[in-house]
Motif scaffolding. Structure first.
Motif, short mmCIF file in Angstrom:
data_model
loop_
_atom_site.label_atom_id
_atom_site.label_comp_id
_atom_site.label_asym_id
_atom_site.label_seq_id
_atom_site.Cartn_x
_atom_site.Cartn_y
_atom_site.Cartn_z
N SER A 46 18.63 37.26 36.13
CA SER A 46 19.92 37.65 35.54
C SER A 46 19.76 38.88 34.64
N SER A 47 18.57 39.04 34.04
CA SER A 47 18.39 40.21 33.17
C SER A 47 17.48 41.25 33.81
N TYR A 286 17.92 38.84 43.03
CA TYR A 286 18.58 39.85 42.20
C TYR A 286 19.96 40.23 42.72
#
Ligand code: ACO
Length: 400
Positions: A46-47, A286
């Motif tokens: 998520s990051s 991703y």
């Protein structure tokens, strides 16, 4: 009534209780399943954060040679913490490049047109027949400890490159790094240090990436306590298809015929309009840009410039821009294989060899994870959900 089972503290990552029948949110392709715990690397899709043994990948990339990253991943120790231990590890790796003649002969007996991933799979199998002796335990515990397989795979890839180019067998020497020796095998000349750094960078970035198909496959095979040579053959097999390691080969097929950025944009639009897939785009985890791409995009710009191939970088950017214009709203971005394939090409590899080069880098993470799993081995045994007929009768003879 459900029965409960408490897992032992040997598996601190496991849920305390599993309820039977197990209910879980599992998507197709095992999405959402946590199959194991690890201290090897941390990946947050998520990051975009990725760290090996707690060190962010941005710090490691370009700083560590592949052999240093392999040491970090496998032992958990930074090379600078114990230089002697690292030097011993590196010497052992470099000495392991000396392949048994029988394994080389087997690879060289194959037709040059055979796909290099098939040659590599056959070569690792041949190595297993040679290395595993009657004295060895079935699990190959000694071979897991000795770690020779990492350099053996690198050396096999070098021999495959030489064989495909009709060049004689490599004369063994220990002085150089795995990246240096592999580049020399690709091009048959003395590689410069800048190119060696680029191959190290690629291998460092490919070294570990969570439980993707090759690593997960290896974990399953390791859970049966099979020896490393079975394990690597299985892991390599999962790396091959066009959805994963084979994507690099397709990137070159799609990008290299393009002559200008304008032509690139038109071609991308054409592929997408016809419902085709662009190799090097999309990722199972991703839906934001892959953090490794930033490093490789910069590297491609530098390597293309120093080879007077700046147009290759401009074309790659045009492909990426047009693809993102259309695909980013769906959460599809460029993945590591896109820029990596173009870098492997500049280093002298042709498309079919790319999955083999990817495999060398992955050996480090794969071994690190298997070592970790073997501390508390447990046979993998997931469940399936039956979706077929509930009850069917057996038709009587003649009544079909
Ligand atoms: N080009 C065009 N469209 C794409 C692409 C792509 N590369 N990838 C996904 N899409 C589209 C699909 O057509 C689908 O569209 P729809 O919803 O309109 O039908 C949507 O995005 C979702 O596709 P899925 O296949 O469900 O996505 P998933 O997450 O399962 O697949 C995968 C991921 C297999 C990597 C896929 O993106 C793909 O095939 N990419 C090309 C091959 C590739 O580059 N593989 C390398 C992966 S990264 C790595 O190996 C390290």
């Amino acid at each position: 009534m459900p029965t409960y089972r408490t897992l032992t503290s040997n598996f601190p990552w496991a849920l305390d209780r599993l309820e039977w029948p197990v209910t879980s949110e599992v998507g197709p392709g095992l999405a959402g399943v946590i199959a194991t715990g690890t201290r090897v690397s941390w990946l947050d899709p998520s990051s975009g954060a990725l760290a090996y043994r707690g060190i962010p990948i941005e710090r490691i990339a370009g700083e560590y040679e592949f052999e240093e990253a392999a040491h970090l991943l496998i032992t958990g120790r930074r090379p600078a913490e114990d230089r002697d231990a690292f030097n011993a590890f590196r010497d052992r790796l470099r000495r392991s490049r000396d392949l048994p003649p029988d394994a080389v002969a087997l690879v060289r007996s194959l037709h040059r047109e055979v796909h290099p991933t098939r040659m590599l799979r056959a070569g690792v199998s041949a190595l297993g027949c040679h290395e595993m002796t009657a004295e060895d335990e079935l699990s190959g515990a000694r071979h897991w400890r000795e770690l020779r397989i990492i350099a053996q795979v690198a050396a096999l890839v070098g021999e495959i490159a030489r064989h495909r180019n009709n060049r004689p067998k490599h004369m063994f020497e220990t002085g150089h790094s795995l990246a240096h020796c592999t580049l020399r095998a690709l091009r048959d000349d003395e590689p410069d240090t800048r190119d060696v750094r680029t191959l190290d960078l690629l291998w460092v970035l490919y070294a570990d990436h969570g439980l993707d198909a090759p690593t997960f496959t290896s974990m399953v095979v390791a859970s049966c306590l099979a020896d490393p040579y079975y394990n690597i053959v299985a892991g390599l097999s999962a790396l091959r298809g066009p959805l994963l390691g084979g994507a690099g080969e397709r990137v070159l097929e799609q990008v290299l015929p393009l002559r200008t950025p304008e032509q690139a944009r038109l071609r991308v639009a054409e592929i997408l309009a016809s419902g085709g897939r662009l190799a090097g785009f999309g990722h199972r985890l991703y839906h934001i840009p892959d953090p490794r791409v930033v490093v490789l995009r910069k590297e491609l710009a530098a390597q293309a410039r120093r080879r007077n191939r700046a147009e290759l970088f401009d074309i790659a950017r045009a492909v990426e821009d047009e693809a993102l214009r259309q695909l980013a709203p769906k959460g599809i971005h460029v993945n590591i294989n896109f820029y990596a394939a173009l870098l492997f090409h500049l280093l002298g590899a042709d498309g079919p060899l790319i999955p083999c080069l990817y495999a060398v880098g992955r050996m480090a993470g794969l071994l690190a994870r298997v070592h970790e799993a073997l501390e508390n081995p447990r046979l993998f045994r997931p469940l399936d959900r039956y979706v077929g007929h509930r009850e069917r009768s057996l038709p009587r003879e003649g009544a079909r």
